[in-house]
Design a protein around this motif. Structure first.
Motif, PDB file in Angstrom:
ATOM      1  N   GLY A  77       2.299  -8.423   0.236  1.00  0.00           N
ATOM      2  CA  GLY A  77       1.766  -9.650  -0.350  1.00  0.00           C
ATOM      3  C   GLY A  77       2.648 -10.869  -0.318  1.00  0.00           C
ATOM      4  N   LEU A  88      -0.194  -1.969  -1.057  1.00  0.00           N
ATOM      5  CA  LEU A  88      -0.989  -2.712  -2.033  1.00  0.00           C
ATOM      6  C   LEU A  88      -0.493  -2.465  -3.452  1.00  0.00           C
ATOM      7  CD1 LEU A  88      -4.586  -2.301  -0.593  1.00  0.00           C
ATOM      8  CD2 LEU A  88      -3.256  -4.414  -0.751  1.00  0.00           C
ATOM      9  N   TRP A  91      -6.621  -8.180  -4.563  1.00  0.00           N
ATOM     10  CA  TRP A  91      -6.095  -7.193  -3.614  1.00  0.00           C
ATOM     11  C   TRP A  91      -7.165  -6.147  -3.334  1.00  0.00           C
ATOM     12  CZ3 TRP A  91      -1.744  -9.152  -1.895  1.00  0.00           C
ATOM     13  CH2 TRP A  91      -0.915  -9.906  -2.749  1.00  0.00           C
TER      14      TRP A  91
END
Length: 215
Positions: free
Chosen positions: A21, A44, A58
């Motif tokens: 991310g 994630l 997400w």
């Protein structure tokens, strides 16, 4: 990149293959509404840890098959696919599925960035072997070009532990090949940059091939 995408505050951006991310969060910090997609639940999980306030949405899914709901169909002002997250699959037909998903996600007129290794530069500058130490672990990597793919073998040797072995493979594309695939997917290529500062693209000298275009 936000200038290339002609973004406005609060625009919606899809980070396709978001990993942990880092790009999604940078875009969220800049004031955009961001959705990050990745196939790896491990990555994630780290992304969510890095985003305690939940600023980014997400989602775990395959880049070749986005969820079929209103959240994805013509939803985004921009799609970004960054730092060599394209070319994982053996067949071009599978890569084409990814490009068609980008088109599906974009609003009419929405823009995209696809950032990959430049084939000519990579062929000339490939490092066959490297070794580094991270958190006490010795990481050895070997690289070769085989049938148009960069193949990387990774060995992680922890202190007092058994070695862990991984492999990666990504396909190298000439700009003409990728341009043809974009057209087939219903996307229009506007510009190719050779680096993150907007350098002019050169087939042998540019380290990156950054494709910018629109639906």
């Amino acid at each position: 990149m936000t200038k290339w995408l002609k973004l406005r505050q609060k625009d919606r951006i899809l980070d396709l293959c978001c990993g942990t991310g880092r790009h999604s969060l940078a875009l969220a910090n800049a004031g955009y509404r961001v959705t990050g997609i990745d196939l790896s639940p491990v990555l994630l999980r780290e992304a969510r840890t890095n985003d305690p306030d939940g600023r980014v949405t997400w989602i775990e899914c395959d880049m070749r098959a986005l969820p079929d709901d209103t959240m994805f169909a013509e939803r985004f002002d921009a799609v970004v696919n960054l730092f060599t997250s394209f070319g994982y699959f053996e067949e071009d037909s599978e890569q084409l599925k990814v490009l068609r998903q980008i088109r599906k996600a974009l609003k009419p007129g929405g823009r995209f960035v696809i950032d990959v290794m430049n084939a000519g530069y990579t062929e000339d500058h490939l490092v066959p072997h490297s070794k580094r130490v991270e958190r006490g672990a010795v990481i050895s990597e070997t690289r070769r070009i085989e049938k148009g793919f960069v193949v990387k073998k990774i060995v992680v040797q922890e202190p007092n532990g058994s070695p862990r072995r991984y492999s990666e493979r990504v396909k190298l594309y000439a700009p003409e090949q990728l341009s043809t695939m974009l057209n087939e997917a219903g996307l229009v290529l506007d510009t190719i940059y050779g680096g993150y500062e907007g350098e002019i693209y050169d087939a042998r000298q540019s380290c990156r091939m950054i494709m910018v275009g629109h639906r």
